[in-house]
Design a protein around this motif. Structure first.
Motif, PDB file in Angstrom:
ATOM      1  N   TYR A 122      57.574   4.345   6.943  1.00 40.11           N
ATOM      2  CA  TYR A 122      56.859   5.019   8.014  1.00 40.11           C
ATOM      3  C   TYR A 122      56.464   6.441   7.600  1.00 40.11           C
ATOM      4  N   PRO A 123      55.341   6.926   8.112  1.00 46.54           N
ATOM      5  CA  PRO A 123      54.881   8.263   7.701  1.00 46.54           C
ATOM      6  C   PRO A 123      55.795   9.364   8.217  1.00 46.54           C
ATOM      7  N   SER A 124      55.939  10.401   7.401  1.00 45.35           N
ATOM      8  CA  SER A 124      56.648  11.594   7.850  1.00 45.35           C
ATOM      9  C   SER A 124      55.659  12.476   8.588  1.00 45.35           C
ATOM     10  N   SER A 125      56.121  13.061   9.667  1.00 44.46           N
ATOM     11  CA  SER A 125      55.211  13.869  10.474  1.00 44.46           C
ATOM     12  C   SER A 125      56.003  14.912  11.244  1.00 44.46           C
ATOM     13  N   SER A 126      55.433  16.129  11.313  1.00 42.22           N
ATOM     14  CA  SER A 126      56.105  17.187  12.078  1.00 42.22           C
ATOM     15  C   SER A 126      55.759  17.122  13.557  1.00 42.22           C
ATOM     16  N   ILE A 127      54.828  16.236  13.926  1.00 37.73           N
ATOM     17  CA  ILE A 127      54.579  15.951  15.336  1.00 37.73           C
ATOM     18  C   ILE A 127      55.235  14.613  15.663  1.00 37.73           C
ATOM     19  N   PRO A 128      55.513  14.335  16.936  1.00 37.47           N
ATOM     20  CA  PRO A 128      56.234  13.097  17.272  1.00 37.47           C
ATOM     21  C   PRO A 128      55.526  11.844  16.748  1.00 37.47           C
ATOM     22  N   LEU A 129      56.279  11.023  16.042  1.00 37.58           N
ATOM     23  CA  LEU A 129      55.774   9.735  15.568  1.00 37.58           C
ATOM     24  C   LEU A 129      56.084   8.686  16.624  1.00 37.58           C
ATOM     25  N   ILE A 130      55.050   7.974  17.056  1.00 37.63           N
ATOM     26  CA  ILE A 130      55.195   6.944  18.082  1.00 37.63           C
ATOM     27  C   ILE A 130      54.841   5.605  17.476  1.00 37.63           C
ATOM     28  N   ALA A 131      55.666   4.593  17.730  1.00 36.57           N
ATOM     29  CA  ALA A 131      55.424   3.279  17.136  1.00 36.57           C
ATOM     30  C   ALA A 131      55.508   2.174  18.172  1.00 36.57           C
ATOM     31  N   ASP A 132      54.472   1.340  18.176  1.00 37.65           N
ATOM     32  CA  ASP A 132      54.515   0.076  18.913  1.00 37.65           C
ATOM     33  C   ASP A 132      55.215  -0.930  18.002  1.00 37.65           C
ATOM     34  N   MET A 133      56.457  -1.266  18.338  1.00 32.37           N
ATOM     35  CA  MET A 133      57.250  -2.192  17.531  1.00 32.37           C
ATOM     36  C   MET A 133      57.451  -3.531  18.230  1.00 32.37           C
ATOM     37  N   SER A 134      56.488  -3.918  19.056  1.00 31.54           N
ATOM     38  CA  SER A 134      56.646  -5.124  19.859  1.00 31.54           C
ATOM     39  C   SER A 134      57.003  -6.356  19.043  1.00 31.54           C
ATOM     40  N   SER A 135      56.439  -6.470  17.845  1.00 35.21           N
ATOM     41  CA  SER A 135      56.616  -7.726  17.117  1.00 35.21           C
ATOM     42  C   SER A 135      57.534  -7.648  15.905  1.00 35.21           C
ATOM     43  N   ASP A 136      58.155  -6.480  15.638  1.00 35.43           N
ATOM     44  CA  ASP A 136      59.132  -6.482  14.539  1.00 35.43           C
ATOM     45  C   ASP A 136      60.386  -5.667  14.819  1.00 35.43           C
ATOM     46  N   ILE A 137      60.557  -5.187  16.058  1.00 36.33           N
ATOM     47  CA  ILE A 137      61.799  -4.498  16.389  1.00 36.33           C
ATOM     48  C   ILE A 137      62.981  -5.454  16.191  1.00 36.33           C
TER      49      ILE A 137
END
Length: 345
Positions: free
Chosen positions: A147-162
């Protein structure tokens, strides 16, 4: 998982001696509140979620989160950055555009979403509200490997691999997932959200669209989807019984390799849609030499008991969804069928 269905069946008419089904209980009852809190606690345990995060149990699917996220987080003067990797990220962006300023920071659309695009996040710091990704793309069969590193909040839709592999929750500001792939039945949506992102909403924001509403009320502001949450709890217990996420990750890698090996060794009789370093371990997408062959393959597969192998209409071909609950043996049988079909063709 079959074990979860059997457990639910066993207690369907009489849950914990109440003489009623879980779906008959008041959501304010002690018996149900134990289920509700138990699901949240088990998710915290499996994903190592710290107290800096809220675990919310919402409704509306991931599709409602497409709107709730910008409504709560995309403030005036800020930009919501989106990475386009398929249909669901497109839909998330479409909803955010209705709320505020957005920008596409990377996209693989021009190559028919066959890969996860490379990403530079340096310019996002000052004006970015958040960076949004879709971790697994069911239609195209691609998946983020890191996953990308980011100094702003990283948001992920993980519906199909959580729950399919280990993740570091601390890397994200917010994770959301419709339950119906790996977590449980449709009806409940899990949101894992850093507490400092939950703010008092603007007056214009409807109560039911504010994260603060659910955070303040333990996701019990209104009647939650109680039976779906009960089944979520049973699935989470099953994951622990199976050895946790580490064991499932190993099993998922094994299942995916079985099918990708058949594709790669077929002399292009089967052609994978996703490029190898972006391949999903949840959704194996592939095409056959012609539409006629595809139709014949799908018809014979259904006769043999393999249901739901049709690819999405936007891509065509075939898609084998091998979520956590699919046993390795079922994948082996599909691989053998694929080899047999090629041999007879």
């Amino acid at each position: 998982p079959e074990a979860v269905l059997q457990e639910a069946q066993k207690h369907l008419l009489n849950f914990n001696g109440t003489g009623m089904s879980v779906m008959e209980l008041s959501h304010r009852s002690k018996e149900y509140e134990e289920v509700h809190a138990g699901a949240q606690q088990q998710l915290r345990k499996l994903l190592t979620i710290s107290e800096e995060y809220e675990v919310l149990l919402l409704q509306g699917g991931a599709s409602l989160q497409f709107s709730m996220i910008p409504l709560n987080l995309l403030k005036e003067g800020k930009i919501g950055y989106y990475v386009l990797t398929g249909s669901w990220s497109e839909k998330a962006l479409k909803e955010a555009k209705k709320v505020g300023s957005t920008a596409i920071i990377a996209s693989s659309k021009e190559e028919q979403y066959r890969s996860i695009p490379s990403l530079k996040t340096e310019p996002l710091d000052e004006d970015g509200a958040y960076l949004h990704i879709t971790s697994n793309n069911t239609i195209y069969g691609t998946e983020w490997k890191s996953y990308p590193s980011s100094s702003i909040p990283l948001i992920a839709d993980m519906s199909s691999d959580i729950l399919s592999k280990r993740i570091n929750v601390e890397q994200f500001g917010l994770i959301y997932a419709g339950a119906q792939k790996n977590l449980g039945p449709s009806g409940v949506t899990v949101v894992i959200m850093k507490k400092d992102l939950i703010t008092t909403p603007d007056d214009h924001l409807p109560t039911m669209l504010s994260y603060e509403t659910y955070s303040k009320n333990q996701s019990l502001y209104n009647t939650p989807p109680t039976f779906s949450i009960y089944l979520l709890k049973l699935v989470l217990d099953w994951v622990e019984h199976e050895g946790g996420i580490e064991a499932l990750e190993k099993r998922n890698q094994e299942k995916a390799k079985i099918l990708y090996d058949v594709i790669d060794e077929s002399d292009r009789f089967y052609s994978g849609h996703a490029i190898p370093d972006s391949r999903s371990n949840m959704n194996v997408t592939f095409t056959l030499p012609s539409e006629e062959k595809t139709k014949e393959f799908l018809n014979l597969a259904e006769e043999k008991g393999f249901v739901g192998l049709n690819g999405h209409r936007s891509v065509g071909g075939c898609r084998a969804s091998i979520y956590n609950a699919v046993p390795v043996d079922h994948v082996v049988q599909l691989a053998e069928f694929m080899k047999w079909f090629k041999a007879r063709s």
